[in-house]
Every structure is written in C-alpha cells, then in structure tokens.
Scaffold this motif. Sequence first.
Motif: not given
Ligand code: MG
Length: 359
Positions: A125-126, A192, A195
């Motif tokens: 994931d970035s 999000k 995340e």
């Molecule tokens: Mg992401």
Amino acid sequence: MKRLVILGATGSIGLNALDVVRTHPDDFKVVALAALRSREACEALAAEFGAKAYVGEDAAVRAVEESDADICLVSTVGVSGIRPTLAAIAKGMDIALATKEVMVMAGELVTGEARRRGVRFLPVDSEHSAIFQCLAGGGERFVDRLILTASGGPFLDSPADLSSVTVAEALNHPRWKMGPKVTIDSSTMMNKGFEVLEARWLFDIPAERIDVVVHPESIVHSLVTFNDGATLAQLSPPDMRVAIQYALTWPGRLASERERLDLAALGALTFREPDCARFPCLRLVKDALRMGGCATATLAAADEWAVQAFLDGRIGYADIARAVESCLEKAPKTECDSIEAVFAASDWAFRYLETEWKH
Ligand code: MG
C-alpha cells in the motif's frame, strides 16, 4: 534473483507487479500466479512469465503450498487473503501485502505467526510503503506518530449529501485506477480506516498514535514524526509501481525510468483535517478498535457485504456505513484468539446483513 508467488495476479496490483517484473527480468522470477476467476488472463500471464497458473476458490492456497518462493505478493480481494497469507508464512515466505483486510481482520494473528517464523511483512500500500521507507535504517524505536495521507476520494468537496451517490460516481476515483471494492472503500474513506488498522499491526504502533490527514494531490504518501520532533515524508508521483517495486526490492532499490517529481511544477501541496461527519467510516473504525475482540473482523466483513450490495444496486451509498454500524452494534462480543474466531465473526456479519438487517 528473487522468486515470487503472486496472488490476485489479474487485479490491478498483480498486473502492476508483473509490469515491475517485466522491466527487471534478471532480478525476479515469477513461479506461480493465482486468480479467483479470470482463467484466460491468468493462463496467458503464466505463459508469458513461465509460471504455473492457479485459478479458482482454493487457487491462492494451492499456489503457495505447491511453490517455493522468497516473496508471496498477497493482492487478493478482501478476506480471501487470510488463509493464503498464513500458508505462505508457514512456508517461510516474506509477505508483500496489498490486501489490507488481512491486517484489519487478523492482524494480531498473522503478525504473531510472522514473528514466530521470522518472516517479514513488506507493505505494498502506498501509505505503508511510505512509512516503511521513512523507517528504513532502524527508525522504529524512535517513532512518535505515524501520519497517513488520504486523497479524500471523489467526494472530498461535493456533494454535501452523499446519500444519492451512484455506483458510477463512486467508481470514478480521481487519482488511482483500482478494483471496484477498493475504489468504493476509498470513496467512503473506509479504505483509510483500514489503513489505520493495517499500520497499527504492520508497525506495532497503537492506533491513538496514528493520524489521518487529507492531501488531495497524493504526492506525499505518508509521514513519520520521530520523538525528537523531526518528521520524514516519502514523496513520488502517484504510481503504485513505486511502492510495489520497493516491497520486492527491499532493502535495496532498482533503477527505473519512471516519472520524477517536479516540485516547482507542482507549486503547492495542501493538507487538511478529514471530515468524519460526512465520512462516518473513519469513526466506525475507531469504534471497532475500542470494542476489541473480533470487532474489526466484523467491520471488514460488513463492509465487504455492503460494498458488494451497493455495486449490485441492492442498497444505497449511505447504507454502506449504516450496514457496518448496525453490524458493530448487534454483533456478539467474541475473543479474537484464532482464525476460526475471525471467520465466525465474518460469517456472522454476512448472515446478519443478508437475513436480518433492514435498510
Ligand atoms: Mg492506500
């Protein structure tokens, strides 16, 4: 040369990973590819890369069990990532993790297993890749806060009332081209929230020390504030191959011709608080964390059901958060001490939403 197994090979992460391999054929060897449904596409890719193709419900677990690899890239959709992740850990493969539900639903279990086996999680994931890059060189001990950036999705500024949003509008993400589940989750900001949970387990930081800041330009991918007051950020043009490639090359890097950042051309980068009133999913994630036990597994399963129901036209956009909230309220409290408990919580959520919940 690193040997790779790629699970979810025909999805956007899988295809981008294969693109990385294509440009570095001397550094990687793909030994197995797994896909849930896309048989033709998977077999064509397997032929191109000289790998074995696995297709179907148990494809991911079989691909892991029948392969010998250094890294398993887990980029399947949703809960289906948990069993193959555990299988790959058991075989001593490092896990390049794109499927955040693995951490959301079973973070404590899988990170515990990984520690026991001496296996590493390499974030794909970035945002988590950004944090991982900021921590390179042993920064873990000095972390004060993690700051995850969020693009804000297609509904950052409008409409004010999200209840009439259509499937087509929700699928139109301004920055990233991704599968439908992740795209809808990005639009509700549930992505999000996931995340935050993912970062909590990947970096072993309590969620109270993880912040979310909206950054519509998606240039700063996330930041780490250290205990001496220094903050490090990782920046790059929005191209998911940067994060995918770093997961595969860690602790090294490989040269690429990818676009470079031109800060002067960008001019300005902006940041603001997320709006938890318009995006209740951010709040629901914190509620689930406070509840403890298997509540985050319930949350993720409820979201998986609700997003599919929305895509199928069975519920409205605002019902996604309502379904998740209702599930969290009604779910029985359970200890999260086994994979069976995780799946029981998930099954309960699907059954409840399918048979009892009124929207
Ligand atoms: Mg992401």
